[in-house]
Every structure is written in C-alpha cells, then in structure tokens.
Design a protein around this motif. Sequence first.
Motif, PDB file in Angstrom:
ATOM      1  N   GLY A  44       0.705  -1.161   0.007  1.00 25.88           N
ATOM      2  CA  GLY A  44      -0.025   0.002   0.104  1.00 25.88           C
ATOM      3  C   GLY A  44       0.893   1.171   0.092  1.00 25.88           C
ATOM      4  O   GLY A  44       2.152   1.113   0.312  1.00 25.88           O
ATOM      5  N   PRO A  45       0.147   2.377  -0.375  1.00 27.60           N
ATOM      6  CA  PRO A  45       1.242   3.695  -0.325  1.00 27.60           C
ATOM      7  C   PRO A  45       1.584   4.007   1.079  1.00 27.60           C
ATOM      8  O   PRO A  45       1.180   3.438   2.015  1.00 27.60           O
ATOM      9  CB  PRO A  45       0.013   4.761  -0.869  1.00 27.60           C
ATOM     10  N   PRO A  46       2.514   4.738   1.223  1.00 26.56           N
ATOM     11  CA  PRO A  46       2.956   5.194   2.489  1.00 26.56           C
ATOM     12  C   PRO A  46       1.772   5.915   3.023  1.00 26.56           C
ATOM     13  O   PRO A  46       1.077   6.560   2.467  1.00 26.56           O
ATOM     14  CB  PRO A  46       3.974   6.413   2.133  1.00 26.56           C
ATOM     15  N   GLY A  47       1.635   5.460   4.607  1.00 30.51           N
ATOM     16  CA  GLY A  47       0.384   6.097   5.285  1.00 30.51           C
ATOM     17  C   GLY A  47      -0.832   5.356   5.078  1.00 30.51           C
ATOM     18  O   GLY A  47      -1.667   5.708   5.601  1.00 30.51           O
ATOM     19  N   ALA A  48      -0.663   4.336   4.334  1.00 30.87           N
ATOM     20  CA  ALA A  48      -1.889   3.474   4.222  1.00 30.87           C
ATOM     21  C   ALA A  48      -2.225   2.636   5.094  1.00 30.87           C
ATOM     22  O   ALA A  48      -3.481   2.178   5.538  1.00 30.87           O
ATOM     23  CB  ALA A  48      -1.863   2.640   3.006  1.00 30.87           C
ATOM     24  N   GLY A  49      -1.454   2.655   6.343  1.00 32.42           N
ATOM     25  CA  GLY A  49      -1.869   1.927   7.655  1.00 32.42           C
ATOM     26  C   GLY A  49      -1.302   0.371   7.803  1.00 32.42           C
ATOM     27  O   GLY A  49      -1.558  -0.280   8.474  1.00 32.42           O
ATOM     28  N   PRO A  78      -6.483   6.828  -1.323  1.00 34.07           N
ATOM     29  CA  PRO A  78      -6.405   7.684  -2.325  1.00 34.07           C
ATOM     30  C   PRO A  78      -5.317   8.699  -2.022  1.00 34.07           C
ATOM     31  O   PRO A  78      -5.174   8.920  -0.952  1.00 34.07           O
ATOM     32  CB  PRO A  78      -7.734   8.487  -2.448  1.00 34.07           C
ATOM     33  N   ASP A  79      -4.492   9.237  -2.803  1.00 37.71           N
ATOM     34  CA  ASP A  79      -3.470  10.129  -2.810  1.00 37.71           C
ATOM     35  C   ASP A  79      -3.685  11.384  -1.886  1.00 37.71           C
ATOM     36  O   ASP A  79      -3.129  11.615  -1.115  1.00 37.71           O
ATOM     37  CB  ASP A  79      -2.921  10.548  -4.040  1.00 37.71           C
ATOM     38  N   GLU A  80      -4.947  11.824  -1.982  1.00 33.18           N
ATOM     39  CA  GLU A  80      -5.266  13.209  -1.198  1.00 33.18           C
ATOM     40  C   GLU A  80      -5.517  12.912   0.040  1.00 33.18           C
ATOM     41  O   GLU A  80      -5.258  14.184   0.670  1.00 33.18           O
ATOM     42  CB  GLU A  80      -6.507  13.897  -1.918  1.00 33.18           C
ATOM     43  N   LEU A  81      -5.522  11.885   0.616  1.00 36.44           N
ATOM     44  CA  LEU A  81      -5.771  11.704   2.148  1.00 36.44           C
ATOM     45  C   LEU A  81      -4.262  11.244   2.655  1.00 36.44           C
ATOM     46  O   LEU A  81      -3.974  11.404   3.846  1.00 36.44           O
ATOM     47  CB  LEU A  81      -6.556  10.370   2.137  1.00 36.44           C
ATOM     48  N   ILE A  82      -3.297  11.035   1.696  1.00 31.78           N
ATOM     49  CA  ILE A  82      -2.011  10.655   2.021  1.00 31.78           C
ATOM     50  C   ILE A  82      -1.228  11.618   3.117  1.00 31.78           C
ATOM     51  O   ILE A  82      -0.630  11.320   3.965  1.00 31.78           O
ATOM     52  CB  ILE A  82      -1.170  10.140   1.147  1.00 31.78           C
TER      53      ILE A  82
END
Length: 213
Positions: A7-12, A116-120
Amino acid sequence: MRMILIGPPGAGKGTQAANLVDTYEIPHISSGDMLRAAVKAGTELGKVADRYMKAGDLVPDDVVIGMIIERIGADDCARGFMLDGFPRTQPQAAALDEALKKAGVDLDAVVLIEVPDELILDRITGRRSDPETGTIYHLKFKPPPPEVAGRVVQRKDDTAEACTARLSKYHRETAPVVPYYEARGILRRVDGVGAPDEVLLRLTAALKAPSAS
Ligand code: AMP
C-alpha cells in the motif's frame, strides 16, 4: 501463513500488521523498521540506507533484498511471516519468489490497502510516534495522551517534501508489482479509508474470503 501487505505510505500497513500478527502468530517483518534500526545502530547497511531514506527515495534493491531474504530464513519464520513494506519493486518481488521457491514454500496472500493520494499527505505529516513504546499516533486522528504528548517524535521522512517523493516512488515502482500478484490470484484489495478498527474488520474478512486462485 506467508503474507505481504502492500500500500502507499501512510496506508496503515504498520498499524494493521501489528493487529494481525497476534491472530496468525507470525512475525511482523517491516523493511522500514529494520532499516531504521540499522540506521540507529550505525551499521554499514544503515549508513547506506540513511541517505536514501531521508530523501524519501527507495534504498537500493541489493541492500534490501539481502536483508529481507536473510530475515525470512530465520527459525521464527518457519510457520510464516507478514511482510510489511517489502517487496517495493519488481526485482524485489522476483527475488522473494526465487527464495520461497528454493525453500519449497509459497505465498498465501498479498493484501493491498488502498488509500487515495489526497488523504496520504494529511496522514503522513500528522504522524508521530512514542520513542519509548513505539506506539504510533496522529496529531488529528489519534492524538497522544497528555503524558506522552511531550515526547512524541516525527520520522525524518514524514515531512511534506519527503512524502511527495515517497508517493511518486510508490506509483512508479511499487504499484506495478500489484498486477503480478493479481494474475496469480492471491491479491486481496482492502479499502484503507476510515478508522483503523474498521479497516481491520475489512482486512480480516478479506483474508477469510476464498482467494481467486
Ligand atoms: P516504511 O517504514 O515502510 O515507510 O519505509 C521507510 C523508508 O525505508 C522508505 O521510504 C524507503 O526509503 C525505505 N524502505 C523500506 N522498505 C524498502 C524496500 N522494500 N525497498 C527500498 N526501500 C525501502
């Protein structure tokens, strides 16, 4: 259970891995945690990794692959493991397959936590951790209690600048690994938006559901 969290960075990933390892009684292997420990210990590997990590760049494949393949060969991984943050590139995925094939075992599941990117950016820049317990907090979503608030620290690569670099690396290098696992029928997609408890419920359900293979 041999499993990967992607998952992206910050996905948990770290938060959810910590929740899941108790259920499956397997070690949580975080490449980021291992690299940060090496940096802190001042090892040769740590010195190399530090430069890349500070800038939000990926540490070179040969460094990370050797470290992880050695780790999953340890006795405590005989019944399985949960990889968090590895593989992050196609060569890393190929090296993992080769090592598992040599050992005569296979991956059971690859879980993609989608955010989504905007929450990261919000998730990453507000992240803080307690150096004494390792507990991860968020200034907005999970503020540290007053007795801990004075000692929480921010990771060097959790700044807005490094986060943007990490996110673009994720899309360029890591996301292309997803179809590789999807084609093998072992990929499970989980919506990572929401409170950690909600995401954990989705994740547990996704792991119980029969795989596509
Ligand atoms: P993480 O804790 O997973 O967010 O990782 C923090 C940083 O460690 C990343 O931004 C990379 O610089 C480095 N890192 C962690 N895992 C890997 C990997 N599998 N390949 C390359 N670099 C990694």
